[in-house]
Design a protein around this motif. Structure first.
Motif, short mmCIF file in Angstrom:
data_model
loop_
_atom_site.label_atom_id
_atom_site.label_comp_id
_atom_site.label_asym_id
_atom_site.label_seq_id
_atom_site.Cartn_x
_atom_site.Cartn_y
_atom_site.Cartn_z
N ALA A 98 0.66 -1.30 0.14
CA ALA A 98 0.05 0.25 0.11
C ALA A 98 0.95 1.15 0.08
CB ALA A 98 -1.20 -0.11 1.13
N ASP A 99 1.87 1.33 0.76
CA ASP A 99 2.64 2.39 0.56
C ASP A 99 3.52 2.74 -0.58
OD1 ASP A 99 2.20 2.70 3.52
OD2 ASP A 99 4.19 1.91 4.12
N GLU A 100 3.74 1.69 -1.28
CA GLU A 100 4.23 1.71 -2.74
C GLU A 100 3.37 2.28 -3.50
OE1 GLU A 100 6.14 -2.13 -3.97
OE2 GLU A 100 7.51 -2.19 -2.44
N HIS A 101 2.09 2.07 -3.54
CA HIS A 101 1.20 2.55 -4.12
C HIS A 101 0.82 3.83 -4.03
CE1 HIS A 101 0.17 -1.25 -5.95
NE2 HIS A 101 -0.27 -1.81 -5.10
N VAL A 102 0.90 4.19 -2.52
CA VAL A 102 0.65 5.59 -2.21
C VAL A 102 1.86 6.37 -2.82
CG1 VAL A 102 0.71 7.32 -0.30
CG2 VAL A 102 -0.82 5.28 -0.35
N GLU A 103 2.87 6.03 -2.86
CA GLU A 103 4.11 6.76 -3.32
C GLU A 103 3.90 7.07 -4.97
OE1 GLU A 103 6.42 8.73 -2.01
OE2 GLU A 103 5.20 8.12 -0.33
N ASP A 104 3.51 6.10 -5.69
CA ASP A 104 3.18 6.32 -6.91
C ASP A 104 2.20 7.32 -7.29
OD1 ASP A 104 5.05 4.13 -8.04
OD2 ASP A 104 3.66 2.59 -8.15
N ASN A 105 0.98 7.18 -6.43
CA ASN A 105 0.11 8.21 -6.54
C ASN A 105 0.57 9.60 -6.33
OD1 ASN A 105 -1.82 5.99 -7.02
ND2 ASN A 105 -2.57 5.97 -5.04
#
Length: 274
Positions: free
Chosen positions: A7-14
């Motif tokens: 989830a943290d990786e996805h948030v950083e992509d976002n």
């Protein structure tokens, strides 16, 4: 369900996605900043009616982007704090507040929404506001609701106006048949260049992840955080042409008269214990 690290990786992509698109949104016509500077605003009529008089209230807008809705509430008399995870968005919102003479009653803070209670310290608010297109960027709706509850003063109020989660699973042409599973939770990752505010814009950070939260998920999270739900209203209009079959109606879009209408937005109000 995503792991915390995923989830943290996805948030950083976002975050990279939104950071890159801020200057496109500021410079383009979609958000009509020139109109806003001239005194125009684009809040739904139902939001104004349901929120009522905000004069003198302390309001925090979670996921505020470049601050137009935040500053619209400031124009109506609230003392506002806007919070967003995109530092460029916060810079743009701060500059806009100065340009329209609201910097004395508006501040903007760069932080992840799920860390808002820690970031804002002991400050508590009369209203927590969140607007359209926000909740789908959150991996954890339960943690979000707990954050909202922590930000409210006793007797304070959450007001939410959001795209109806049903709109995320209907066909793009007509918005009449299911094209996806309404009950499928978890991350949905997409790769798409450009932005809804300029599809032909040249962009690099094009991968984003959304999380689908059903209406029941949102209501259960809000109630589970200890807030008393005042109302949930479903609405037949939406600010943009979500489906090809929708027709214009006073600056908003709706299903045509001959078609069976489905909910396009919803609003929710809930209060903290006094």
């Amino acid at each position: 369900m995503d792991t915390s690290a995923e989830a943290d990786e996805h948030v950083e992509d976002n975050r990279r996605h939104w950071d890159e698109r801020v200057p496109i949104h500021v410079a383009g016509s979609f958000y009509n900043l020139d109109g806003f500077r001239a005194g125009e605003e684009d809040l739904d009529r139902f939001q104004l009616d349901e929120m009522g008089d905000v004069s003198g209230l302390d309001l925090v807008h979670l996921q505020c982007h470049i601050g137009l809705d935040t500053l619209s509430w400031a124009r109506r008399g609230a003392r506002v704090t806007g919070l967003d995870f995109s530092a460029p968005a916060i810079e743009a919102a701060t500059e806009l507040a100065e340009q329209v003479g609201l910097d004395d009653r508006a501040r903007f803070v760069a932080a992840d929404v799920l860390d808002a209670a820690q970031t804002l310290g002991t400050h508590r608010f009369d209203v927590v506001y969140t607007g359209t297109g926000a909740l789908m960027w959150l991996p954890d709706i339960t943690r979000w609701a707990a954050t909202v509850a922590a930000l409210l003063r006793p007797g304070g109020r959450l007001y939410l106006a959001e795209f109806h989660p049903l709109t995320g699973v209907l066909d793009d042409d007509h918005g009449a048949t299911a094209a996806g599973d309404y009950f499928a939770r978890g991350a949905r990752t997409y790769t798409s260049p450009g932005t809804y505010a300029g599809w032909n814009a040249e962009t690099v950070h094009n991968t984003t992840t959304e999380w689908h939260h059903t209406l029941g998920d949102v209501l259960s999270a809000v109630a589970g955080a200890g807030l008393r739900i005042e109302f949930v209203h479903e609405h037949a209009t939406i600010p943009f042409q979500r489906y090809g079959a929708l027709v214009a109606d006073g600056g908003r879009f709706r299903y045509p008269d001959h078609a069976a209408a489905l909910p396009l937005m919803y609003s929710l109000a809930a209060t903290a214990p006094a």
